[in-house]
Design an enzyme around this catalytic site. Structure first.
Site, mmCIF file in Angstrom:
data_model
loop_
_atom_site.group_PDB
_atom_site.id
_atom_site.type_symbol
_atom_site.label_atom_id
_atom_site.label_comp_id
_atom_site.label_asym_id
_atom_site.label_seq_id
_atom_site.Cartn_x
_atom_site.Cartn_y
_atom_site.Cartn_z
ATOM 1 N N GLY A 31 0.794 -1.239 0.000
ATOM 2 C CA GLY A 31 0.000 0.000 0.000
ATOM 3 C C GLY A 31 0.819 1.278 0.000
ATOM 4 O O GLY A 31 1.811 1.408 -0.707
ATOM 5 N N VAL A 32 0.372 2.222 0.831
ATOM 6 C CA VAL A 32 1.076 3.511 0.935
ATOM 7 C C VAL A 32 2.524 3.296 1.357
ATOM 8 O O VAL A 32 3.450 3.877 0.820
ATOM 9 C CB VAL A 32 0.380 4.397 2.006
ATOM 10 C CG1 VAL A 32 1.158 5.664 2.255
ATOM 11 C CG2 VAL A 32 -1.022 4.729 1.593
ATOM 12 N N ASP A 33 2.719 2.406 2.313
ATOM 13 C CA ASP A 33 4.058 2.112 2.848
ATOM 14 C C ASP A 33 4.989 1.698 1.712
ATOM 15 O O ASP A 33 6.102 2.210 1.560
ATOM 16 C CB ASP A 33 3.906 0.976 3.863
ATOM 17 C CG ASP A 33 5.038 0.927 4.887
ATOM 18 O OD1 ASP A 33 5.012 0.015 5.723
ATOM 19 O OD2 ASP A 33 5.941 1.785 4.837
ATOM 20 N N VAL A 124 -5.160 -2.474 3.921
ATOM 21 C CA VAL A 124 -4.849 -3.790 4.523
ATOM 22 C C VAL A 124 -5.503 -3.926 5.901
ATOM 23 O O VAL A 124 -5.957 -4.998 6.292
ATOM 24 C CB VAL A 124 -3.308 -3.950 4.636
ATOM 25 C CG1 VAL A 124 -2.914 -5.112 5.523
ATOM 26 C CG2 VAL A 124 -2.703 -4.082 3.249
ATOM 27 N N TYR A 125 -5.593 -2.812 6.626
ATOM 28 C CA TYR A 125 -6.154 -2.880 8.001
ATOM 29 C C TYR A 125 -7.677 -2.825 8.018
ATOM 30 O O TYR A 125 -8.295 -2.800 9.083
ATOM 31 C CB TYR A 125 -5.516 -1.802 8.874
ATOM 32 C CG TYR A 125 -4.070 -2.084 9.276
ATOM 33 C CD1 TYR A 125 -3.441 -3.271 8.893
ATOM 34 C CD2 TYR A 125 -3.323 -1.171 9.999
ATOM 35 C CE1 TYR A 125 -2.137 -3.542 9.249
ATOM 36 C CE2 TYR A 125 -2.011 -1.417 10.355
ATOM 37 C CZ TYR A 125 -1.424 -2.611 9.987
ATOM 38 O OH TYR A 125 -0.113 -2.873 10.334
HETATM 39 N N1 APR Z 1 -1.307 7.322 -2.257
HETATM 40 C C1 APR Z 1 -2.393 7.555 -1.461
HETATM 41 N N2 APR Z 1 -3.116 6.570 -0.904
HETATM 42 C C2 APR Z 1 -2.738 5.292 -1.171
HETATM 43 C C3 APR Z 1 -1.617 4.965 -1.984
HETATM 44 C C4 APR Z 1 -0.892 6.052 -2.541
HETATM 45 N N3 APR Z 1 0.177 5.860 -3.329
HETATM 46 N N4 APR Z 1 -1.511 3.604 -2.039
HETATM 47 C C5 APR Z 1 -2.523 3.106 -1.312
HETATM 48 N N5 APR Z 1 -3.274 4.106 -0.796
HETATM 49 C C6 APR Z 1 -4.477 4.043 0.053
HETATM 50 C C7 APR Z 1 -5.258 2.759 0.050
HETATM 51 O O1 APR Z 1 -6.127 2.711 -1.057
HETATM 52 C C8 APR Z 1 -6.006 2.904 1.375
HETATM 53 O O2 APR Z 1 -7.167 3.679 1.189
HETATM 54 O O3 APR Z 1 -4.034 4.192 1.388
HETATM 55 C C9 APR Z 1 -5.046 3.697 2.261
HETATM 56 C C10 APR Z 1 -4.377 2.896 3.367
HETATM 57 O O4 APR Z 1 -4.139 1.576 2.891
HETATM 58 P P1 APR Z 1 -2.793 0.770 3.265
HETATM 59 O O5 APR Z 1 -1.655 1.375 2.574
HETATM 60 O O6 APR Z 1 -3.092 -0.686 3.024
HETATM 61 O O7 APR Z 1 -2.576 1.032 4.819
HETATM 62 P P2 APR Z 1 -3.346 0.451 6.090
HETATM 63 O O8 APR Z 1 -4.730 0.013 5.762
HETATM 64 O O9 APR Z 1 -3.151 1.474 7.147
HETATM 65 O O10 APR Z 1 -2.523 -0.867 6.434
HETATM 66 C C11 APR Z 1 -1.194 -0.714 6.872
HETATM 67 O O11 APR Z 1 -0.417 -2.167 5.167
HETATM 68 O O12 APR Z 1 1.083 -1.628 3.565
HETATM 69 C C12 APR Z 1 0.943 -2.235 4.769
HETATM 70 O O13 APR Z 1 3.066 -1.924 5.830
HETATM 71 C C13 APR Z 1 1.708 -1.524 5.844
HETATM 72 O O14 APR Z 1 1.362 -3.282 7.411
HETATM 73 C C14 APR Z 1 0.957 -1.976 7.064
HETATM 74 C C15 APR Z 1 -0.478 -2.003 6.575
#
Ligand code: APR
Length: 170
Positions: A31-33, A124-125
């Site tokens: 995802g964002v990470d 993911v969460y």
């Molecule tokens: N820019 C903006 N938003 C984004 C991007 C991006 N490039 N990529 C993904 N997103 C959005 C997703 O669509 C979602 O709405 O960010 C939001 C958060 O999703 P996740 O990235 O999956 O984060 P989260 O739900 O908080 O889960 C965190 O996921 O990636 C792993 O290492 C991370 O274990 C941690 C978990």
């Protein structure tokens, strides 16, 4: 404090701070990470590793926030925060609120004036978008410590959820 709600990729935002939806290991993910580490380059992970070798030996607790360099991203810092995993039996909303409060507090301490947030915990969460949007907007309004907060949503559903949440708030 201005609040903007836009659809886009948080890694392209030209702001002082980009907030990362990290996990407690701080060692990257999807995802964002994943996008932030991919676009930001190895300098970000190097600083995360230093934090893990130092006072964050046990990882970053949920709801907490910590800053690193933004590496190659068009920002000055990345503030990493760990959102709560959605639970249908336990109310974890205080932790999602804390993510926003603490990210803004860390940003303000750095002297940041503009902060971009993703929709923390809604990927993911699995936190439902409508609920996350309400919590995020309320939390940011309670912490007017920077000039600009920009919510950067990656999907039309997320954009709609945040836009509707804002229209429901005073
Ligand atoms: N820019 C903006 N938003 C984004 C991007 C991006 N490039 N990529 C993904 N997103 C959005 C997703 O669509 C979602 O709405 O960010 C939001 C958060 O999703 P996740 O990235 O999956 O984060 P989260 O739900 O908080 O889960 C965190 O996921 O990636 C792993 O290492 C991370 O274990 C941690 C978990």
């Amino acid at each position: 404090m201005r609040i903007e709600i836009v659809k886009g990729d948080i890694t392209t935002q030209e702001v002082d701070v980009i907030v990362n939806a990290a996990n407690s290991s701080l060692l990257g993910g999807g995802g964002v990470d994943g996008a932030i580490h991919r676009r930001g380059g190895p300098a970000i992970l190097a600083e995360c590793r230093k934090l893990r070798a130092g006072h964050l030996g046990r990882g970053l607790p949920t709801g907490e926030a910590v800053a690193t360099t933004a590496g190659l991203l068009p920002a000055r810092w990345v503030v990493h925060t760990v959102g709560p995993v959605w639970s249908s039996t336990e109310d974890r909303s205080a932790l999602l609120t804390a993510c926003h409060h603490n990210s803004l507090r860390v940003a303000a301490e750095l002297g940041a004036e503009s902060v971009a947030f993703p929709a923390i915990s809604t990927g993911v969460y699995r936190w439902p978008l409508e609920s996350a949007a309400e919590i995020a907007l309320a939390a940011v309004r309670e912490t007017p410590v920077v000039d600009l907060v920009r919510f950067v949503l990656f999907s039309d559903d997320a954009l709609r959820a945040f836009t509707e949440a804002r229209s429901r708030q005073p």
